[in-house]
Design an enzyme around this catalytic site. Structure first.
Site: not given
Length: 316
Positions: A115-117, A287
């Site tokens: 996941g991104c987070y 990012y």
């Protein structure tokens, strides 16, 4: 040999970005489902079993269905949903997580794209726990902001239609049960789930994660420089890393914390800020939620699985 790649769900935000990054490659052939057959399960099944690597850009239940449709023992899978991120038998697709992780991904048949987070907290916390500077049961809070593309098509439409009336900063997940918490906990090597508060900003893409640390309760309080050194040493030992550690600097503010700074790249930059007199520190990661946070990571994982240079198709 040209590898056949099937992006199941290529019309979504992540799928479109992956396809864009793969355009022009001669070592792969991207096979697509005809528009009029997108809901034809038999055609999806055929393409999933035809592919050397299937990249799933689908909701959790649909991703599980796609995996169930694979009947051979050769199709490899990169799943971008949350369905398998803490599942046994699936490699976690954060290549810089540990020195050996890129090899784990390269050998794996099933890879769960992160996941991104979680990636920012994992990148900053895991090295500190491994170095013994933080105990695994230390109480952790994570705050983060992402561009609205992180919410998929519905949120993109909502923000773009709202125009000037869109919320500049909207925290959410206030029941503290965000779907990314399990992987954030496991791969940061925390014994307890962190208190995680994400937020969406009125901009398209890019993100920053913040991990504030109240260190005064520790028997041995690490300095900011010690925290920074442990994180820097971790990533210095990882070849072909897209993760960079900023020099340690005692400054009140910096333009390098702009969430859009690394948009359209696969870069991640980590920062450590501290006030040693107060035994306080802040770990920061910057990012692109669509790059290193999603599509970029998927292409990086694909490259590892195909045995090609990790930066192929990826802007750093």
């Amino acid at each position: 040999m040209v590898a056949k790649i099937f992006i199941d769900g290529e019309a979504g935000t992540t799928g479109l970005q992956i396809r864009e990054r793969l355009a022009g490659r001669r070592d792969i052939e991207v096979v697509s489902i005809d528009q009029d057959k997108r809901k034809d399960q038999s055609e999806r099944k055929r393409l999933l079993n035809l592919a050397d690597v299937a990249i799933l850009c689908l909701p959790d239940d649909a991703a599980k269905e796609s995996v169930s449709l694979i009947e051979n023992d050769t199709t490899r899978v990169i799943d971008a949903s949350t369905a398998y991120r803490v599942a046994e038998g699936w490699a976690y697709g954060f290549a810089e997580m540990d020195k050996a992780q890129s090899d784990v991904i390269a050998r794996a048949r099933f890879v769960s794209n992160p996941g991104c987070y979680p990636q920012g907290p994992i990148a900053t916390l895991r090295p500190l726990i491994a170095a013994g500077l933080l105990p695994a049961d230390f109480p952790i809070s994570v705050n983060a902001i992402s561009g609205y593309t992180g919410g998929g098509k519905s949120m993109i439409a909502e923000y773009e239609q709202a125009g000037d009336t869109a919320s500049e900063y909207m925290p959410y997940g206030l029941t503290f049960q965000h779907k990314h918490v399990p992987e954030m906990t496991r791969y940061s090597t925390l014994k307890h789930a962190p208190l995680f508060v994400p937020a969406v900003g009125d901009y398209a893409q890019g993100m920053v994660t913040f991990v504030p640390l109240q260190l005064g309760q520790l028997a041995k309080v690490p300095t900011g420089r010690e925290l920074h050194a442990a994180i820097a040493d971790h990533f210095a030992a990882i070849p072909n890393s897209f993760v960079e550690v900023a020099p340690y600097d005692e400054i009140a503010k910096t333009p390098e914390l702009d969430p859009e700074l690394y948009n359209n790249t696969n870069r991640m930059k980590l920062h450590v800020f501290a006030n040693d007199a107060r035994a306080q520190a802040l770990l920061v990661a910057v990012y692109d939620n669509l790059g290193k946070g999603a599509s970029g990571a998927a292409v990086q994982n694909l490259n590892l699985m195909l045995g090609v240079a990790g930066d192929t198709s990826l802007a750093a």
